[in-house]
Enzyme design. Structure first.
Site, PDB file in Angstrom:
ATOM      1  N   GLY A 123       0.745  -1.253   0.000  1.00  0.00           N
ATOM      2  CA  GLY A 123       0.000   0.000   0.000  1.00  0.00           C
ATOM      3  C   GLY A 123       0.769   1.294   0.000  1.00  0.00           C
ATOM      4  O   GLY A 123       0.138   2.359  -0.041  1.00  0.00           O
TER       5      GLY A 123
ATOM      6  N   GLY B  37       2.753   2.634  -2.351  1.00  0.00           N
ATOM      7  CA  GLY B  37       3.053   3.188  -3.667  1.00  0.00           C
ATOM      8  C   GLY B  37       2.202   4.391  -4.020  1.00  0.00           C
ATOM      9  O   GLY B  37       1.062   4.525  -3.578  1.00  0.00           O
TER      10      GLY B  37
ATOM     11  N   CYS C 247      -0.974   3.317  -5.779  1.00  0.00           N
ATOM     12  CA  CYS C 247      -1.640   2.177  -5.154  1.00  0.00           C
ATOM     13  C   CYS C 247      -2.743   2.684  -4.238  1.00  0.00           C
ATOM     14  O   CYS C 247      -2.529   3.623  -3.466  1.00  0.00           O
ATOM     15  CB  CYS C 247      -0.639   1.345  -4.347  1.00  0.00           C
ATOM     16  SG  CYS C 247      -1.376  -0.057  -3.492  1.00  0.00           S
TER      17      CYS C 247
END
Length: 345
Positions: free
Chosen positions: A181, A183, A186
């Site tokens: 999570g 990124g 993301c």
């Protein structure tokens, strides 16, 4: 249900405290690392920064540019076998030491990898990449790949906890990808509520991996060069970058012109854009867990690489680390509420 009360930290929550140094210049710092691996005789030397296996980052063009600087590229899994053939046959043999072949865990993925490795034995690094590395199926696939390719270096992920790092290493992986999570494109944390602050994940997973003779890749969450330094300081052996390598000449993605200015498309591999492109759309049993954004065109990646490496050398001079390997030993993090002056942003 239970609650863990200790606070977990991200890159924004800390800074690195400077220390006395005998280094007189950034030029005295070596960023080269050499690694041997837990489950294979394969050894590697280079600068342990990796372009992520996204089709708007992990391209053959990026591999050529970064490989010439001894940085790595995880090639995205959507190239065809014919495209791989053309790349391998035209590449300098040394370049292939800085390339990882990415795969999912489906039957078609396994078959494609088998054909590729049979034809091109020079390719020695396999990146088994899924969003959720906690499934029994994933662990079984890692074991299967280790049995089938005993001489290959295997990266596996993504996970964020020490016990899963240990399980994947014992299953046959050499290097574990850490990050759920963090990124920039993301949305897993938004859609699912699941995740782990990246700095704490690196610290805990590095401790678990190094205890078993393995390594980790810090995958995601780096927005600025200082975050890369913090990841290495926290114990990461490799750092994987997506957004920081996006938007360049060597990156994939469409070029879009808006009001006379050039932009490049960048999207997560679980985004609606990616699933429309490769899977015929978002399946009716799942949700998109990625963004699609446009970022300003940034020219050749060489300029960004120089900025990242120069910044990392500077970090090492501030704490007295003549080699990147020593950065984590010289790092003391301090908790902060402010990182830098934002008045002109």
């Amino acid at each position: 249900m239970r609650i863990e009360a200790d606070i977990k930290l991200g890159f924004k929550d800390v800074m690195i405290r400077p220390k006395r140094s005998t280094l007189r210049s950034r030029s005295e710092v070596s960023l080269l690392r050499d690694f041997s691996f837990r489950n294979t005789s394969h050894a590697w030397e280079g600068i342990p920064i990796i372009a992520a296996n996204m089709d708007t980052v992990g391209t053959f063009e990026m591999a050529r540019a970064l490989g010439s600087k001894r940085l790595l590229t995880a090639i995205h899994k959507h190239y065809t076998l014919d495209e791989w053939d053309q790349f391998v046959t035209t590449a300098d043999p040394d370049l292939l030491n800085y390339v990882a072949v990415s795969t999912g865990t489906g039957e078609a993925d396994a078959e494609k990898i088998d054909q590729l490795f049979q034809k091109h034995s020079q390719l020695k690094t396999l990146c088994i990449d899924v969003a959720n590395g906690y499934s029994e199926h994933f662990v079984s696939f890692v074991k299967k790949m280790r049995d089938k390719y005993p001489d290959h270096q295997i990266w596996a992920g993504n996970v964020v906890t020490g016990e899963m790092v240990e399980e994947l290493l014992l299953a046959g992986a050499d290097v574990i990808k850490v990050g759920i999570g963090p990124g920039s494109v993301c949305t897993t944390r938004v859609k699912t509520g699941v995740g782990y602050p990246q700095l704490s994940a690196i610290i805990e997973c590095a401790d678990a991996a190094h205890g078993l003779g393995g390594q980790i890749i810090a995958d995601g969450g780096c927005k600025i060069p200082g975050d890369i330094a913090k990841a290495f300081g926290a114990g990461a052996d490799f750092v994987m970058l997506g957004g920081m390598f996006a938007g360049h000449d060597e990156s994939g993605g469409e070029t879009i012109e808006i009001d006379g200015k050039k932009f490049r498309q960048f999207y997560g591999m679980s985004s609606k854009t990616a699933m429309n492109k490769y899977a015929g759309g978002v399946a009716n049993y799942r949700a998109s867990e990625g963004k699609t954004v446009t970022i300003p065109y940034r020219g050749p990646v060489e300029n960004t690489v120089q900025d990242i490496l120069g910044s990392l050398r500077s970090t090492c001079t501030y704490v007295g680390a003549p080699r990147l390997k020593e950065l984590t030993k010289r790092t003391t993090f301090i908790r902060v509420q402010e990182q830098h002056n934002r008045i002109f942003e």
